[in-house]
Design a protein around this motif. Structure first.
Motif, PDB file in Angstrom:
ATOM      1  N   VAL A 173      19.459  -6.662  25.549  1.00  0.00           N
ATOM      2  CA  VAL A 173      18.187  -6.750  26.271  1.00  0.00           C
ATOM      3  C   VAL A 173      17.686  -5.362  26.650  1.00  0.00           C
ATOM      4  O   VAL A 173      16.509  -5.036  26.459  1.00  0.00           O
ATOM      5  N   ALA A 174      18.573  -4.531  27.186  1.00  0.00           N
ATOM      6  CA  ALA A 174      18.169  -3.193  27.626  1.00  0.00           C
ATOM      7  C   ALA A 174      17.676  -2.343  26.453  1.00  0.00           C
ATOM      8  O   ALA A 174      16.637  -1.684  26.534  1.00  0.00           O
ATOM      9  N   ALA A 175      18.427  -2.355  25.346  1.00  0.00           N
ATOM     10  CA  ALA A 175      18.045  -1.543  24.180  1.00  0.00           C
ATOM     11  C   ALA A 175      16.763  -2.066  23.548  1.00  0.00           C
ATOM     12  O   ALA A 175      15.935  -1.280  23.070  1.00  0.00           O
ATOM     13  N   THR A 176      16.595  -3.369  23.549  1.00  0.00           N
ATOM     14  CA  THR A 176      15.369  -3.950  22.999  1.00  0.00           C
ATOM     15  C   THR A 176      14.166  -3.554  23.832  1.00  0.00           C
ATOM     16  O   THR A 176      13.145  -3.098  23.306  1.00  0.00           O
ATOM     17  N   PHE A 177      14.281  -3.703  25.136  1.00  0.00           N
ATOM     18  CA  PHE A 177      13.168  -3.401  26.033  1.00  0.00           C
ATOM     19  C   PHE A 177      12.742  -1.939  25.902  1.00  0.00           C
ATOM     20  O   PHE A 177      11.556  -1.629  25.747  1.00  0.00           O
ATOM     21  N   VAL A 178      13.714  -1.044  25.954  1.00  0.00           N
ATOM     22  CA  VAL A 178      13.408   0.392  25.892  1.00  0.00           C
ATOM     23  C   VAL A 178      12.950   0.794  24.489  1.00  0.00           C
ATOM     24  O   VAL A 178      11.993   1.547  24.323  1.00  0.00           O
ATOM     25  N   GLY A 179      13.631   0.266  23.473  1.00  0.00           N
ATOM     26  CA  GLY A 179      13.386   0.707  22.111  1.00  0.00           C
ATOM     27  C   GLY A 179      12.041   0.316  21.536  1.00  0.00           C
ATOM     28  O   GLY A 179      11.505   1.024  20.682  1.00  0.00           O
ATOM     29  N   ILE A 180      11.480  -0.795  22.007  1.00  0.00           N
ATOM     30  CA  ILE A 180      10.204  -1.233  21.427  1.00  0.00           C
ATOM     31  C   ILE A 180       9.000  -0.639  22.157  1.00  0.00           C
ATOM     32  O   ILE A 180       7.854  -0.819  21.711  1.00  0.00           O
ATOM     33  N   ILE A 181       9.229   0.075  23.240  1.00  0.00           N
ATOM     34  CA  ILE A 181       8.111   0.623  24.018  1.00  0.00           C
ATOM     35  C   ILE A 181       7.224   1.571  23.214  1.00  0.00           C
ATOM     36  O   ILE A 181       5.996   1.396  23.188  1.00  0.00           O
ATOM     37  N   PRO A 182       7.779   2.595  22.529  1.00  0.00           N
ATOM     38  CA  PRO A 182       6.889   3.544  21.832  1.00  0.00           C
ATOM     39  C   PRO A 182       5.991   2.892  20.791  1.00  0.00           C
ATOM     40  O   PRO A 182       4.764   3.077  20.814  1.00  0.00           O
ATOM     41  N   GLY A 183       6.571   2.124  19.875  1.00  0.00           N
ATOM     42  CA  GLY A 183       5.774   1.495  18.828  1.00  0.00           C
ATOM     43  C   GLY A 183       4.774   0.500  19.382  1.00  0.00           C
ATOM     44  O   GLY A 183       3.632   0.410  18.906  1.00  0.00           O
ATOM     45  N   THR A 184       5.181  -0.235  20.419  1.00  0.00           N
ATOM     46  CA  THR A 184       4.283  -1.223  21.013  1.00  0.00           C
ATOM     47  C   THR A 184       3.043  -0.563  21.596  1.00  0.00           C
ATOM     48  O   THR A 184       1.916  -1.025  21.390  1.00  0.00           O
ATOM     49  N   PHE A 185       3.242   0.534  22.313  1.00  0.00           N
ATOM     50  CA  PHE A 185       2.098   1.186  22.942  1.00  0.00           C
ATOM     51  C   PHE A 185       1.199   1.884  21.921  1.00  0.00           C
ATOM     52  O   PHE A 185      -0.002   2.041  22.161  1.00  0.00           O
ATOM     53  N   VAL A 186       1.778   2.305  20.810  1.00  0.00           N
ATOM     54  CA  VAL A 186       0.947   2.871  19.742  1.00  0.00           C
ATOM     55  C   VAL A 186      -0.041   1.819  19.243  1.00  0.00           C
ATOM     56  O   VAL A 186      -1.252   2.065  19.135  1.00  0.00           O
ATOM     57  N   PHE A 187       0.468   0.620  18.968  1.00  0.00           N
ATOM     58  CA  PHE A 187      -0.409  -0.432  18.437  1.00  0.00           C
ATOM     59  C   PHE A 187      -1.289  -1.052  19.529  1.00  0.00           C
ATOM     60  O   PHE A 187      -2.393  -1.514  19.244  1.00  0.00           O
ATOM     61  N   ALA A 188      -0.802  -1.064  20.782  1.00  0.00           N
ATOM     62  CA  ALA A 188      -1.654  -1.538  21.872  1.00  0.00           C
ATOM     63  C   ALA A 188      -2.844  -0.595  22.048  1.00  0.00           C
ATOM     64  O   ALA A 188      -3.971  -1.032  22.306  1.00  0.00           O
ATOM     65  N   SER A 189      -2.598   0.702  21.893  1.00  0.00           N
ATOM     66  CA  SER A 189      -3.673   1.686  21.967  1.00  0.00           C
ATOM     67  C   SER A 189      -4.679   1.485  20.827  1.00  0.00           C
ATOM     68  O   SER A 189      -5.896   1.570  21.021  1.00  0.00           O
ATOM     69  N   LEU A 190      -4.134   1.193  19.643  1.00  0.00           N
ATOM     70  CA  LEU A 190      -5.003   0.911  18.500  1.00  0.00           C
ATOM     71  C   LEU A 190      -5.836  -0.347  18.761  1.00  0.00           C
ATOM     72  O   LEU A 190      -7.023  -0.402  18.455  1.00  0.00           O
ATOM     73  N   GLY A 191      -5.206  -1.355  19.346  1.00  0.00           N
ATOM     74  CA  GLY A 191      -5.920  -2.584  19.678  1.00  0.00           C
ATOM     75  C   GLY A 191      -7.000  -2.355  20.716  1.00  0.00           C
ATOM     76  O   GLY A 191      -8.054  -2.998  20.690  1.00  0.00           O
ATOM     77  N   ASN A 192      -6.741  -1.434  21.632  1.00  0.00           N
ATOM     78  CA  ASN A 192      -7.712  -1.129  22.669  1.00  0.00           C
ATOM     79  C   ASN A 192      -9.016  -0.578  22.086  1.00  0.00           C
ATOM     80  O   ASN A 192     -10.077  -0.703  22.696  1.00  0.00           O
ATOM     81  N   GLY A 193      -8.916   0.013  20.909  1.00  0.00           N
ATOM     82  CA  GLY A 193     -10.108   0.561  20.267  1.00  0.00           C
ATOM     83  C   GLY A 193     -10.699  -0.324  19.187  1.00  0.00           C
ATOM     84  O   GLY A 193     -11.575   0.110  18.434  1.00  0.00           O
ATOM     85  N   LEU A 194     -10.241  -1.578  19.123  1.00  0.00           N
ATOM     86  CA  LEU A 194     -10.717  -2.471  18.068  1.00  0.00           C
ATOM     87  C   LEU A 194     -12.202  -2.796  18.181  1.00  0.00           C
ATOM     88  O   LEU A 194     -12.863  -3.048  17.169  1.00  0.00           O
ATOM     89  N   GLY A 195     -12.728  -2.787  19.408  1.00  0.00           N
ATOM     90  CA  GLY A 195     -14.134  -3.112  19.575  1.00  0.00           C
ATOM     91  C   GLY A 195     -15.017  -2.176  18.766  1.00  0.00           C
ATOM     92  O   GLY A 195     -15.935  -2.625  18.059  1.00  0.00           O
ATOM     93  N   ALA A 196     -14.716  -0.878  18.860  1.00  0.00           N
ATOM     94  CA  ALA A 196     -15.506   0.103  18.114  1.00  0.00           C
ATOM     95  C   ALA A 196     -15.293  -0.061  16.615  1.00  0.00           C
ATOM     96  O   ALA A 196     -16.226   0.108  15.821  1.00  0.00           O
ATOM     97  N   VAL A 197     -14.065  -0.405  16.227  1.00  0.00           N
ATOM     98  CA  VAL A 197     -13.766  -0.612  14.808  1.00  0.00           C
ATOM     99  C   VAL A 197     -14.545  -1.804  14.271  1.00  0.00           C
ATOM    100  O   VAL A 197     -15.129  -1.746  13.184  1.00  0.00           O
ATOM    101  N   PHE A 198     -14.584  -2.893  15.031  1.00  0.00           N
ATOM    102  CA  PHE A 198     -15.331  -4.084  14.621  1.00  0.00           C
ATOM    103  C   PHE A 198     -16.827  -3.790  14.531  1.00  0.00           C
ATOM    104  O   PHE A 198     -17.509  -4.231  13.602  1.00  0.00           O
TER     105      PHE A 198
END
Length: 241
Positions: A173-198
């Motif tokens: 659980v600990a390694a999963t929680f910590v390990g997925i943070i960087p990639g998740t926030f990269v794509f969450a940031s990309l999702g945050n800009g989807l409005g302009a992309v659309f």
């Protein structure tokens, strides 16, 4: 009586895994995979954003629950779901909600696989698998962290394999929680800009995470996670003077 109890015990052991497999089958049988697309998000974005603004807490709960289901049932569309989280809740909250949902979902499938097959496979394991298990177990957190940070293997495979290698639940659980943070926030940031992309009528760059400026720091974190492993090997290999 003993035979009946034995069958009941086997059924209970496999029940969680059977439920997850049934959920995966039902997902495709009902044709739900057709809706897990960016086109669906594009076509319904105004209605979704308006509803989320009026029902933020409920929307956040539903999103986390849905993400748990996506990961636990190994459904396709986790990337689209992550982008949706960033789009609806912003980079910070979308990323946090996704990390929580993904961690819980990964833990669910880990426990189901470990309960159903983990102990049985370890009992029948040959010397090679036992050796692999011993090596992985000594550095479980470091290895798990690397596997979560660097997308070498599919996410669902990384969810399952530790269940057969005796990784403790807390470590997983600990390694999963910590390990997925960087990639998740990269794509969450990309999702945050989807409005302009659309609005521009284009598609998001889903290969963003493989760009040097993004992948480089993630690989550096993965290398840092391996330092304890290398240190233990170095210390074990030293000959006392």
């Amino acid at each position: 009586m003993t035979e009946t109890k034995g069958r009941s015990s086997v059924f209970k052991r496999f029940l969680p895994l059977l439920v997850l497999l049934a959920g995966l089958g039902a997902f495709f049988a009902l044709g739900l995979d057709r809706y897990v697309t960016l086109d669906t998000l594009r076509d319904n974005r105004q209605a979704l954003t308006a509803w989320v603004e009026e029902n933020w807490a409920l929307a956040a709960f539903i999103y986390v629950f849905a993400y748990i289901a996506v990961v636990a049932f190994s459904l396709p569309g986790a990337l689209v779901a992550t982008l949706t989280g960033g789009f609806l809740f912003g980079t910070v909250f979308g990323g946090l909600l996704t990390v929580v949902g993904a961690t819980i979902g990964a833990t669910a499938i880990f426990l189901a696989a470990k309960t159903a097959l983990g102990d049985m496979l370890r009992e029948k394991a040959g010397p090679k698998l036992r050796k692999l298990e011993d090596g992985f177990g000594k550095n479980a957190f470091s290895y798990m962290l690397v596997l979560r940070l660097v997308p070498i293997f599919p996410f669902f495979l990384v969810n399952l394999a530790p269940a057969f290698l005796g990784v403790p639940l807390r470590t997983y659980v600990a390694a999963t929680f910590v390990g997925i943070i960087p990639g998740t926030f990269v794509f969450a940031s990309l999702g945050n800009g989807l409005g302009a992309v659309f609005d521009a009528g284009s598609d998001p760059d889903l290969g963003l995470i493989f760009k040097p400026e993004i992948l480089g720091p993630i690989l550096a974190l993965a290398a840092l996670a391996l330092v304890p492993v290398l240190y233990r090997r170095f210390a074990a290999g030293r000959v006392p003077g």
